[in-house]
Design a protein around this motif. Sequence first.
Motif, PDB file in Angstrom:
ATOM      1  N   ARG A  75       0.858  -1.202   0.000  1.00  0.00           N
ATOM      2  CA  ARG A  75       0.000   0.000   0.000  1.00  0.00           C
ATOM      3  C   ARG A  75       0.887   1.242   0.000  1.00  0.00           C
ATOM      4  O   ARG A  75       1.877   1.295   0.737  1.00  0.00           O
ATOM      5  N   PHE A  76       0.509   2.207  -0.823  1.00  0.00           N
ATOM      6  CA  PHE A  76       1.257   3.468  -0.900  1.00  0.00           C
ATOM      7  C   PHE A  76       0.300   4.631  -0.674  1.00  0.00           C
ATOM      8  O   PHE A  76      -0.868   4.559  -1.056  1.00  0.00           O
ATOM      9  N   GLU A  77       0.849   5.691  -0.083  1.00  0.00           N
ATOM     10  CA  GLU A  77       0.103   6.951  -0.081  1.00  0.00           C
ATOM     11  C   GLU A  77       0.986   8.020  -0.711  1.00  0.00           C
ATOM     12  O   GLU A  77       2.217   7.973  -0.593  1.00  0.00           O
ATOM     13  N   ILE A  78       0.336   8.959  -1.402  1.00  0.00           N
ATOM     14  CA  ILE A  78       1.085  10.090  -1.973  1.00  0.00           C
ATOM     15  C   ILE A  78       1.412  11.024  -0.824  1.00  0.00           C
ATOM     16  O   ILE A  78       0.507  11.463  -0.102  1.00  0.00           O
ATOM     17  N   ASP A  79       2.707  11.286  -0.617  1.00  0.00           N
ATOM     18  CA  ASP A  79       3.111  12.179   0.470  1.00  0.00           C
ATOM     19  C   ASP A  79       3.027  13.618  -0.031  1.00  0.00           C
ATOM     20  O   ASP A  79       4.003  14.162  -0.554  1.00  0.00           O
ATOM     21  N   ARG A  80       1.845  14.235   0.149  1.00  0.00           N
ATOM     22  CA  ARG A  80       1.639  15.596  -0.392  1.00  0.00           C
ATOM     23  C   ARG A  80       2.290  16.659   0.482  1.00  0.00           C
ATOM     24  O   ARG A  80       2.424  17.817   0.067  1.00  0.00           O
ATOM     25  N   ARG A  81       2.702  16.256   1.683  1.00  0.00           N
ATOM     26  CA  ARG A  81       3.421  17.212   2.523  1.00  0.00           C
ATOM     27  C   ARG A  81       4.722  17.642   1.828  1.00  0.00           C
ATOM     28  O   ARG A  81       5.161  18.782   1.965  1.00  0.00           O
ATOM     29  N   ILE A  82       5.328  16.691   1.090  1.00  0.00           N
ATOM     30  CA  ILE A  82       6.607  17.024   0.439  1.00  0.00           C
ATOM     31  C   ILE A  82       6.382  18.091  -0.638  1.00  0.00           C
ATOM     32  O   ILE A  82       7.098  19.086  -0.694  1.00  0.00           O
ATOM     33  N   GLU A  83       5.354  17.905  -1.467  1.00  0.00           N
ATOM     34  CA  GLU A  83       5.158  18.926  -2.509  1.00  0.00           C
ATOM     35  C   GLU A  83       4.679  20.239  -1.905  1.00  0.00           C
ATOM     36  O   GLU A  83       4.989  21.312  -2.434  1.00  0.00           O
ATOM     37  N   ALA A  84       3.962  20.167  -0.766  1.00  0.00           N
ATOM     38  CA  ALA A  84       3.511  21.406  -0.104  1.00  0.00           C
ATOM     39  C   ALA A  84       4.724  22.183   0.406  1.00  0.00           C
ATOM     40  O   ALA A  84       4.778  23.400   0.295  1.00  0.00           O
ATOM     41  N   LYS A  85       5.706  21.462   0.916  1.00  0.00           N
ATOM     42  CA  LYS A  85       6.872  22.178   1.438  1.00  0.00           C
ATOM     43  C   LYS A  85       7.781  22.655   0.322  1.00  0.00           C
ATOM     44  O   LYS A  85       8.355  23.728   0.396  1.00  0.00           O
ATOM     45  N   LEU A  86       7.901  21.862  -0.751  1.00  0.00           N
ATOM     46  CA  LEU A  86       8.817  22.251  -1.825  1.00  0.00           C
ATOM     47  C   LEU A  86       8.259  23.398  -2.663  1.00  0.00           C
ATOM     48  O   LEU A  86       8.999  24.251  -3.118  1.00  0.00           O
ATOM     49  N   GLN A  87       6.933  23.349  -2.894  1.00  0.00           N
ATOM     50  CA  GLN A  87       6.268  24.309  -3.795  1.00  0.00           C
ATOM     51  C   GLN A  87       6.721  24.139  -5.255  1.00  0.00           C
ATOM     52  O   GLN A  87       5.927  24.138  -6.168  1.00  0.00           O
ATOM     53  N   ILE A  88       8.028  24.049  -5.441  1.00  0.00           N
ATOM     54  CA  ILE A  88       8.596  23.876  -6.784  1.00  0.00           C
ATOM     55  C   ILE A  88       9.102  22.440  -6.831  1.00  0.00           C
ATOM     56  O   ILE A  88      10.009  22.073  -6.076  1.00  0.00           O
ATOM     57  N   THR A  89       8.508  21.595  -7.666  1.00  0.00           N
ATOM     58  CA  THR A  89       8.937  20.194  -7.745  1.00  0.00           C
ATOM     59  C   THR A  89       8.540  19.605  -9.086  1.00  0.00           C
ATOM     60  O   THR A  89       7.485  19.963  -9.625  1.00  0.00           O
ATOM     61  N   VAL A  90       9.370  18.704  -9.614  1.00  0.00           N
ATOM     62  CA  VAL A  90       8.953  17.989 -10.829  1.00  0.00           C
ATOM     63  C   VAL A  90       8.144  16.739 -10.469  1.00  0.00           C
ATOM     64  O   VAL A  90       7.761  15.992 -11.353  1.00  0.00           O
ATOM     65  N   ALA A  91       7.907  16.525  -9.160  1.00  0.00           N
ATOM     66  CA  ALA A  91       7.269  15.266  -8.764  1.00  0.00           C
ATOM     67  C   ALA A  91       5.984  15.446  -7.942  1.00  0.00           C
ATOM     68  O   ALA A  91       5.803  14.771  -6.924  1.00  0.00           O
ATOM     69  N   PRO A  92       5.049  16.326  -8.406  1.00  0.00           N
ATOM     70  CA  PRO A  92       3.781  16.400  -7.661  1.00  0.00           C
ATOM     71  C   PRO A  92       3.036  15.069  -7.791  1.00  0.00           C
ATOM     72  O   PRO A  92       2.941  14.516  -8.897  1.00  0.00           O
ATOM     73  N   ASP A  93       2.549  14.550  -6.695  1.00  0.00           N
ATOM     74  CA  ASP A  93       1.911  13.210  -6.628  1.00  0.00           C
ATOM     75  C   ASP A  93       2.924  12.090  -6.873  1.00  0.00           C
ATOM     76  O   ASP A  93       2.530  10.929  -7.061  1.00  0.00           O
ATOM     77  N   GLY A  94       4.223  12.423  -6.873  1.00  0.00           N
ATOM     78  CA  GLY A  94       5.232  11.416  -7.211  1.00  0.00           C
ATOM     79  C   GLY A  94       6.010  10.879  -6.018  1.00  0.00           C
ATOM     80  O   GLY A  94       6.782   9.937  -6.175  1.00  0.00           O
ATOM     81  N   TYR A  95       5.831  11.482  -4.854  1.00  0.00           N
ATOM     82  CA  TYR A  95       6.526  10.964  -3.666  1.00  0.00           C
ATOM     83  C   TYR A  95       5.603   9.934  -3.004  1.00  0.00           C
ATOM     84  O   TYR A  95       4.697  10.293  -2.251  1.00  0.00           O
ATOM     85  N   LEU A  96       5.819   8.677  -3.333  1.00  0.00           N
ATOM     86  CA  LEU A  96       4.935   7.612  -2.857  1.00  0.00           C
ATOM     87  C   LEU A  96       5.559   6.928  -1.650  1.00  0.00           C
ATOM     88  O   LEU A  96       6.649   6.351  -1.743  1.00  0.00           O
ATOM     89  N   LYS A  97       4.840   6.988  -0.537  1.00  0.00           N
ATOM     90  CA  LYS A  97       5.349   6.364   0.687  1.00  0.00           C
ATOM     91  C   LYS A  97       4.657   5.014   0.865  1.00  0.00           C
ATOM     92  O   LYS A  97       3.426   4.940   0.815  1.00  0.00           O
ATOM     93  N   ARG A  98       5.468   3.995   1.063  1.00  0.00           N
ATOM     94  CA  ARG A  98       4.848   2.687   1.345  1.00  0.00           C
ATOM     95  C   ARG A  98       4.432   2.659   2.811  1.00  0.00           C
ATOM     96  O   ARG A  98       5.243   2.910   3.706  1.00  0.00           O
ATOM     97  N   ILE A  99       3.167   2.361   3.030  1.00  0.00           N
ATOM     98  CA  ILE A  99       2.641   2.415   4.401  1.00  0.00           C
ATOM     99  C   ILE A  99       2.281   1.008   4.869  1.00  0.00           C
ATOM    100  O   ILE A  99       2.283   0.069   4.070  1.00  0.00           O
TER     101      ILE A  99
END
Length: 270
Positions: free
Chosen positions: A246-270
């Motif tokens: 199971r994975f969740e998209i870690d949206r906290r990372i894109e919220a903190k970066l603001q500038i990223t090529v990986a929105p919805d791309g930081y997948l955390k295995r939970i």
Amino acid sequence: MNPIEQFEQEVEGNIRRLGDDPALKGAALDWMSGVAGGKYSYNFSWLGRPIIQFPQDMVAMQELIWRVRPDLVIEAGIAHGGSLILSASMLALLDYCDAVEQGGAFDPRASRRRVLGLDIDIRAHNREAIARHPLAHKIDMLQGSSIDPAVIAEVHRRAEGYQRIMVVLDSNHTHEHVLAELEAYAPLTSRGSYCVVFDTLVEDLAPHLSADRPWGKGNNPKTAVWAYLEGLQDKPARGVDGANLRFEIDRRIEAKLQITVAPDGYLKRI
Ligand SMILES: C[S@@+](CC[C@H](N)C(=O)[O-])C[C@H]1O[C@@H](n2cnc3c(N)ncnc32)[C@H](O)[C@@H]1O
């Protein structure tokens, strides 16, 4: 609350507010669209090797590797080798910090931590430059398509015995290819670790910015991530460790970066 906790709480508040601000999101997208045409992501290097990433994502990778402490990082997409060197440098720092914490001597060659890079075309000059780098002893490379069954089998074989694996996908950015990479390599991601899928941003950019590429709006890493996560919901699967995948998209990372090529791309295995 001690001052460290207070600072962390303030930062969490900042990240939440930044992430919830649609005007900032629009401004960031405008800026990323502006620099995409100018190939901004080619401007940087890591410890001497060109890396094709945004600086913000490099900092995110540093934070993730420090937090997860992987013993194997699998990366599809080598190019000039900068991202392999980034991961290798972080693994070397983890080795060094372990030695300091344990009060032992630091032996750079003693650790098991390694980076395994895959690329369909490892150009001779890049291979040589990576091999000459002081961190080369932490890097293995395999040439072949990341979705070739023989390459997939070899990666799974080499991953055996590792405890904490991180996966980074940054090769061919078509939907079909990234989905196949996710099917092949996401199950190797350890629980609590990440499968990072780069260039999901393609979905958010104006179509003309990828007009000369086989990927574009509706056919890119972000659509592959969505399809993969939906597929896991419809048909649950297991990781190579035998536990539920199971994975969740870690949206906290894109919220903190603001500038990223990986929105919805930081997948955390939970
Ligand atoms: C965006 S670059 C990788 C950048 C690198 N990760 C970095 O951050 O510096 C994409 C790479 O993927 C490789 N590639 C393209 N198709 C591939 C495939 N089917 N399998 C493996 N690698 C592939 C290309 O040769 C290219 O070197």
